[in-house]
Design an enzyme around this catalytic site. Structure first.
Site, PDB file in Angstrom:
ATOM      1  N   CYS A 112     -43.136  12.301  -8.075  1.00  0.00           N
ATOM      2  CA  CYS A 112     -41.980  11.022  -8.889  1.00  0.00           C
ATOM      3  C   CYS A 112     -43.329  10.182  -9.286  1.00  0.00           C
ATOM      4  O   CYS A 112     -43.249   9.685 -10.415  1.00  0.00           O
ATOM      5  CB  CYS A 112     -41.596  10.517  -8.321  1.00  0.00           C
ATOM      6  SG  CYS A 112     -42.732   8.986  -5.953  1.00  0.00           S
ATOM      7  N   HIS A 155     -40.131   5.892  -4.140  1.00  0.00           N
ATOM      8  CA  HIS A 155     -39.769   6.837  -5.169  1.00  0.00           C
ATOM      9  C   HIS A 155     -39.072   5.762  -5.970  1.00  0.00           C
ATOM     10  O   HIS A 155     -38.980   4.454  -6.684  1.00  0.00           O
ATOM     11  CB  HIS A 155     -38.239   7.406  -4.849  1.00  0.00           C
ATOM     12  CG  HIS A 155     -37.661   8.547  -5.615  1.00  0.00           C
ATOM     13  ND1 HIS A 155     -38.345  10.149  -5.913  1.00  0.00           N
ATOM     14  CD2 HIS A 155     -36.992   8.671  -6.794  1.00  0.00           C
ATOM     15  CE1 HIS A 155     -37.859  10.708  -6.657  1.00  0.00           C
ATOM     16  NE2 HIS A 155     -37.482   9.996  -7.480  1.00  0.00           N
ATOM     17  N   HIS A 189     -36.498  11.604 -13.937  1.00  0.00           N
ATOM     18  CA  HIS A 189     -37.534  11.327 -12.417  1.00  0.00           C
ATOM     19  C   HIS A 189     -38.087  12.987 -12.724  1.00  0.00           C
ATOM     20  O   HIS A 189     -37.204  13.558 -12.234  1.00  0.00           O
ATOM     21  CB  HIS A 189     -36.623  10.290 -11.502  1.00  0.00           C
ATOM     22  CG  HIS A 189     -35.762  11.245 -10.871  1.00  0.00           C
ATOM     23  ND1 HIS A 189     -35.171  10.973  -9.400  1.00  0.00           N
ATOM     24  CD2 HIS A 189     -35.151  11.413 -11.436  1.00  0.00           C
ATOM     25  CE1 HIS A 189     -34.350  11.256  -9.098  1.00  0.00           C
ATOM     26  NE2 HIS A 189     -34.087  11.874 -10.061  1.00  0.00           N
TER      27      HIS A 189
END
Length: 344
Positions: free
Chosen positions: A259, A308, A320
């Site tokens: 990520c 994240h 993402h």
């Protein structure tokens, strides 16, 4: 005449024990048969457990990324220190050679004065600390000795710093190994659960994921496309160019990403350097707490521990790298616990 003996009958105790064991075995078999169907988790239960494992793996991945970044910095710092020490030692040797030449010249003209003999000492500090001896040296000689003294101190400090960083590097490498094993363990557990599903169940989960990504993509097209800045727009365009790239922990492009690897790579394509991990990216710019104030290209931080991150895509969507086994894609910002945005 053959004898006819009556066969020995098993004792009552033995009969009772055998009967009890047999009954228990039958009962256990029956219970196992009855329990077997309920022990296999449903498709939704497997998905829930796998998602949880992916979250744990991503938390460990961000720690892994941080350790890798620290290792890279330490290796560069150690290399620089070692180069400095090597050059400093050469300078020190030249200074000592010059002092030796002075001593040789004095010897040829009538012997080495006790004050000049010090020039060849490996530790001029002892001599310089004696004020009475200073009077025996010329200003040029005192200056030469002070240069040797300063160079020795500088080298000692650099060697100590390099030694400390080498120890830090060793600890960092041990942490790196531990975090890598942790990530691999979580992913292996997730894969084991997925392998317990039938082909039909796996296909159903894949279809759900695809449908969610398609819905998110459609909402992006209808959403607000205003970018936070020209560079944010360039970073988002770079991220869009790798939609469909596989997630791979510890990677920051150009073909696979985790990520924070995706966001740091995307901004690098716009000539903007941001930190490598999501936790540090959370402090890399101005925080935006209202989703309505987000603009395309803003970082979006999720989860309380900030493990994240994605890029805001407009229309309430984020672009993402989700987790292991998934591809870079759009997703609704509401599918994860939003914390805040960050405008670079």
């Amino acid at each position: 005449m053959a004898s006819h003996r009556r066969p020995k009958q098993p004792s009552r105790t033995r009969v009772t024990v055998l009967t009890t064991v047999a009954a228990a075995a039958v009962a256990l078999s029956a219970n196992a048969a009855n329990a077997a169907p309920s022990e296999k988790p449903s498709k939704d239960e497997v998905k829930s457990k796998v998602d949880a494992l992916y979250q744990e793996a991503e938390q460990a991945t961000e720690k892994l990324d941080g350790a890798k970044e620290k290792q890279d910095k330490l290796e560069k710092q150690i290399s620089t220190l070692q180069d400095n020490v090597a050059r400093g030692q050469e300078d020190l040797n030249q200074l000592r050679d010059a002092l030796g030449s002075m001593a040789s010249a004095q010897y040829r003209t009538g012997g080495i004065d006790p004050s000049v003999a010090l020039f060849l000492s490996s530790n001029p500090d002892d001599y310089l600390d004696k004020a009475s001896a200073m009077d025996q040296l010329s200003g040029q000689q005192v200056e030469a000795l002070k240069k040797v003294q300063e160079k020795q101190r500088e080298l000692a400090q650099q060697r100590q710093e390099a030694s400390e960083k080498l120890k830090d590097l060793s600890d960092t490498r041990a942490e790196l190994k531990k975090k890598k094993q942790e990530v691999q363990g979580k992913l292996a557990s997730a894969q084991k659960l997925l392998n317990s599903l039938t082909a039909k169940e796996k296909a159903a989960l894949a279809a759900q994921d695809q449908e969610r990504a398609t819905r998110a993509s459609e909402r992006v097209d209808l959403g607000n496309t205003k970018a936070a800045s020209g560079r944010a727009a360039a970073a988002f365009a770079a991220a869009e160019s790798v939609i469909g790239a596989p997630y791979d922990y510890g990677h920051a492009g150009p073909s696979t990403f985790d990520c924070s690897g995706l966001t740091s790579w995307a901004y690098a394509q716009a000539d903007v350097s941001i930190p490598r991990t999501s936790e540090v990216q959370a402090n890399a710019g101005t925080r935006i707490y209202s989703q309505s104030d987000l603009r395309v290209g803003d970082l979006v931080i999720f989860y309380g521990d900030h493990h994240h991150v994605g890029l805001y895509a407009g229309g309430g969507q984020v672009l993402h790298a989700p987790h292991s086994g998934a591809l870079v894609r759009y997703e609704s910002i509401g599918n994860m616990p939003f914390q805040f945005g960050v405008r670079i």
